[in-house]
Design a protein around this motif. Structure first.
Motif, mmCIF file in Angstrom:
data_model
loop_
_atom_site.group_PDB
_atom_site.id
_atom_site.type_symbol
_atom_site.label_atom_id
_atom_site.label_comp_id
_atom_site.label_asym_id
_atom_site.label_seq_id
_atom_site.Cartn_x
_atom_site.Cartn_y
_atom_site.Cartn_z
ATOM 1 N N THR A 128 -20.884 -105.271 35.069
ATOM 2 C CA THR A 128 -21.040 -106.687 35.382
ATOM 3 C C THR A 128 -20.057 -107.119 36.468
ATOM 4 O O THR A 128 -19.043 -106.456 36.700
ATOM 5 N N SER A 129 -20.364 -108.241 37.083
ATOM 6 C CA SER A 129 -19.443 -108.786 38.084
ATOM 7 C C SER A 129 -18.138 -109.232 37.424
ATOM 8 O O SER A 129 -17.079 -109.159 38.040
ATOM 9 N N GLU A 130 -18.211 -109.650 36.162
ATOM 10 C CA GLU A 130 -17.004 -110.042 35.442
ATOM 11 C C GLU A 130 -16.102 -108.827 35.216
ATOM 12 O O GLU A 130 -14.890 -108.910 35.368
ATOM 13 N N GLY A 131 -16.696 -107.723 34.869
ATOM 14 C CA GLY A 131 -15.929 -106.493 34.690
ATOM 15 C C GLY A 131 -15.292 -106.050 35.991
ATOM 16 O O GLY A 131 -14.135 -105.615 36.015
ATOM 17 N N LEU A 132 -16.025 -106.174 37.078
ATOM 18 C CA LEU A 132 -15.497 -105.820 38.384
ATOM 19 C C LEU A 132 -14.318 -106.725 38.751
ATOM 20 O O LEU A 132 -13.300 -106.263 39.263
ATOM 21 N N GLU A 133 -14.431 -108.014 38.468
ATOM 22 C CA GLU A 133 -13.349 -108.952 38.759
ATOM 23 C C GLU A 133 -12.107 -108.630 37.924
ATOM 24 O O GLU A 133 -10.985 -108.670 38.431
ATOM 25 N N LEU B 113 -11.254 -105.704 36.803
ATOM 26 C CA LEU B 113 -10.683 -104.489 37.383
ATOM 27 C C LEU B 113 -9.910 -104.823 38.655
ATOM 28 O O LEU B 113 -8.793 -104.360 38.856
ATOM 29 N N ARG B 114 -10.492 -105.648 39.511
ATOM 30 C CA ARG B 114 -9.829 -106.045 40.748
ATOM 31 C C ARG B 114 -8.480 -106.691 40.464
ATOM 32 O O ARG B 114 -7.477 -106.388 41.107
ATOM 33 N N GLN B 115 -8.434 -107.562 39.455
ATOM 34 C CA GLN B 115 -7.188 -108.230 39.095
ATOM 35 C C GLN B 115 -6.149 -107.231 38.599
ATOM 36 O O GLN B 115 -4.970 -107.322 38.954
ATOM 37 N N GLN B 116 -6.579 -106.285 37.788
ATOM 38 C CA GLN B 116 -5.646 -105.292 37.259
ATOM 39 C C GLN B 116 -5.102 -104.387 38.362
ATOM 40 O O GLN B 116 -3.914 -104.059 38.372
ATOM 41 N N VAL B 117 -5.965 -103.998 39.280
ATOM 42 C CA VAL B 117 -5.516 -103.159 40.396
ATOM 43 C C VAL B 117 -4.537 -103.933 41.265
ATOM 44 O O VAL B 117 -3.511 -103.401 41.699
ATOM 45 N N GLU B 118 -4.827 -105.205 41.482
ATOM 46 C CA GLU B 118 -3.921 -106.050 42.270
ATOM 47 C C GLU B 118 -2.549 -106.153 41.603
ATOM 48 O O GLU B 118 -1.518 -106.038 42.270
ATOM 49 N N LEU B 119 -2.521 -106.356 40.293
ATOM 50 C CA LEU B 119 -1.254 -106.421 39.560
ATOM 51 C C LEU B 119 -0.507 -105.096 39.640
ATOM 52 O O LEU B 119 0.711 -105.064 39.839
ATOM 53 N N PHE B 120 -1.223 -104.001 39.488
ATOM 54 C CA PHE B 120 -0.615 -102.678 39.565
ATOM 55 C C PHE B 120 0.020 -102.457 40.928
ATOM 56 O O PHE B 120 1.156 -102.008 41.033
ATOM 57 N N CYS B 121 -0.719 -102.784 41.980
ATOM 58 C CA CYS B 121 -0.202 -102.591 43.337
ATOM 59 C C CYS B 121 1.011 -103.476 43.593
ATOM 60 O O CYS B 121 1.987 -103.025 44.212
ATOM 61 N N ALA B 122 0.974 -104.702 43.134
ATOM 62 C CA ALA B 122 2.110 -105.605 43.315
ATOM 63 C C ALA B 122 3.348 -105.061 42.602
ATOM 64 O O ALA B 122 4.456 -105.098 43.147
ATOM 65 N N LYS B 123 3.156 -104.522 41.406
ATOM 66 C CA LYS B 123 4.281 -103.940 40.659
ATOM 67 C C LYS B 123 4.849 -102.729 41.391
ATOM 68 O O LYS B 123 6.063 -102.554 41.481
#
Length: 51
Positions: free
Chosen positions: A22-27, A29-39
């Motif tokens: 789903t697009s919600e699942g994709l969003e 995932l995008r948020q989690q990857v963004e948090l990971f990269c920021a960390k």
């Protein structure tokens, strides 16, 4: 045409992403990857510089 070779990490990420339906699942995932990269950036920024 040159063949693309994926690293084990890329293959693992692709396998995980293939489960998102789903697009919600994709969003999420995008948020989690963004948090990971920021960390990762924050942690690298705190490392001493090598000369």
């Amino acid at each position: 045409m040159e063949a693309i070779t994926f690293t084990p990490a890329q293959i693992h990420a692709l396998n995980l992403m293939s489960r998102i339906k789903t697009s919600e699942g994709l969003e999420k995932l995008r948020q989690q990857v963004e948090l990971f990269c920021a960390k990762q950036i924050e942690e690298e920024k705190d490392l001493p510089c090598e000369k």
